[in-house]
Design an enzyme around this catalytic site. Structure first.
Site, mmCIF file in Angstrom:
data_model
loop_
_atom_site.group_PDB
_atom_site.id
_atom_site.type_symbol
_atom_site.label_atom_id
_atom_site.label_comp_id
_atom_site.label_asym_id
_atom_site.label_seq_id
_atom_site.Cartn_x
_atom_site.Cartn_y
_atom_site.Cartn_z
ATOM 1 N N VAL B 76 0.821 -1.227 0.146
ATOM 2 C CA VAL B 76 -0.015 -0.006 -0.050
ATOM 3 C C VAL B 76 1.010 1.206 0.083
ATOM 4 O O VAL B 76 1.807 1.264 0.895
ATOM 5 C CB VAL B 76 -0.946 0.087 1.194
ATOM 6 C CG1 VAL B 76 -2.040 1.321 1.369
ATOM 7 C CG2 VAL B 76 -1.694 -1.382 1.361
ATOM 8 N N CYS B 77 0.725 2.108 -1.020
ATOM 9 C CA CYS B 77 1.459 3.114 -0.854
ATOM 10 C C CYS B 77 1.347 4.098 0.338
ATOM 11 O O CYS B 77 0.252 4.538 0.645
ATOM 12 C CB CYS B 77 1.333 4.147 -2.184
ATOM 13 S SG CYS B 77 2.043 5.700 -2.305
ATOM 14 N N ILE B 78 2.531 4.287 0.782
ATOM 15 C CA ILE B 78 2.392 5.102 2.159
ATOM 16 C C ILE B 78 1.980 6.669 2.292
ATOM 17 O O ILE B 78 1.244 7.013 2.849
ATOM 18 C CB ILE B 78 3.731 5.107 2.963
ATOM 19 C CG1 ILE B 78 3.976 5.581 4.273
ATOM 20 C CG2 ILE B 78 5.347 5.885 2.114
ATOM 21 C CD1 ILE B 78 4.698 5.342 5.176
#
Lengths: 119, 130, 98
Positions: B76-78
């Site tokens: 998941v893109c931070i």
């Protein structure tokens, strides 16, 4: 050899984080020295309009990040001529040095890249 | 063949379910998924706080089960997740937020992971919108 | 290199389909899914536009989305998920219009 990626940005700049997040994909890839191109299409060409004041709607200026693209190694920058024309944006007024392409050249551009993301 | 699959829409969007069914079909067809990457509103597809009515298809729960069952690399893109309030324990503590909604099996990481997956895979397939 | 373009937005009030048709290459395919299958509604303007492009064997739609919306079209190749996966490999790359 690294795969080339064309990022097609279709979102107007101040309608939410979408345009910035498309740009972030390009900047992240540039940092890894990947062969990247960026095409501004449809409302995405509004990102290139000169003289914008996003501070008026409390947004950070995208122009600084756009201008960083060549420094991050993203030197292949394009805009769709038909999108510019439809929106009344003269090609010589844009805030970023982009190559303006007609529809046939757009098809050839997409064909040339290994991968394409449109957002 | 190797697939990198990127999801740009929340669990309630039809395209998140479509991505899930595509990923399942890819594995069933003997292909490999090198990474699932959740970006933009796609971070909500990984949220553990979604409560789906009992008689509806629970897309985030199916994502979680799918990733766990096949031990997939799911990132998941931070930056996108922080902006949208999707936090794991570490980030919730860092920013002093009450809710943790990104338990395992997800990893929070950067956009470099999307590029790395795209470089490794034979195909990058993105799902988003309606 | 050929491209499979994937569109999931309804063509009514959205310009993804028309933009895509402008830059579709001669070897490219088009897969409609979600609300984009409304482009196949018989008698509609988008269907006329699609037919004018003579895509024939290069035009696909996700079968479940056609069935969900009661759209019967013989102008399109209906595909299931295994066929979607196969299409994504048949073409050199997949360009989803997010």
């Amino acid at each position: 050899m690294a795969k080339s990626l064309l990022i097609i940005s279709r979102q107007a700049p101040w309608a939410g984080p979408s345009a910035r997040e498309a740009l972030d994909i390009a900047l992240a890839g540039g940092a890894f020295d990947l062969p990247l191109g960026m095409l501004f299409l449809d409302d995405g060409v509004f990102q290139l309009a000169p003289g914008q004041q996003p501070g008026q709607v409390q947004q950070k200026n995208l122009a600084a990040n756009l201008q960083a693209l060549p420094m991050f190694g993203v030197e292949e920058l394009f805009a769709a001529g038909s999108s510019l024309q439809e929106r009344g944006l003269p090609a010589d007024s844009l805030s970023l040095p982009v190559k303006v392409l007609d529809d046939a050249a757009l098809a050839a551009l997409i064909e040339r890249f290994d991968q394409v993301v449109t957002l | 063949m190797k697939f990198a699959i990127a999801v740009f829409s929340p669990g309630h969007a039809p395209s998140s379910r479509r991505a899930l069914l595509f990923a399942q079909a890819a594995l069933a067809g003997g292909h490999e998924i090198v990474r699932l990457f959740f970006y933009q509103d796609g971070v909500h597809s990984a949220s553990g706080n979604i409560v789906t009515p009992q008689d509806e298809f629970d897309v985030p729960a199916h994502w979680r089960a799918f990733v766990t069952e096949h031990a997939l690399d799911a990132v998941v893109c931070i930056a996108a997740a922080l902006r949208r309030g999707v936090l794991n324990e570490e980030e919730a503590a860092r920013y002093q937020r009450n809710a943790v909604n990104l338990p395992a099996p997800w990893d929070l990481s950067g956009l470099g992971q999307l590029h790395e997956a795209a470089q490794t895979a034979d195909r990058l397939v993105c799902f988003g919108g309606d | 290199m050929s491209t499979l373009h994937v569109i999931s937005h309804s063509p009514f009030g959205d310009n993804r389909l028309s933009s895509c048709l402008c830059l579709l290459g001669p070897n490219d395919g088009l897969l409609l899914c979600g609300d984009a299958v409304y482009a196949l509604q018989p008698g509609s303007e988008p269907l006329k536009t699609l037919q004018a492009h003579n895509l024939e064997q290069r035009l696909f739609a996700l079968a479940e989305d056609l069935q969900a919306r009661a759209i019967n079209s013989d102008a399109v190749n209906a595909v299931d998920y295994p066929a979607f996966v196969a299409l994504s490999l048949h073409y050199d790359k997949v360009n989803s219009w997010l």
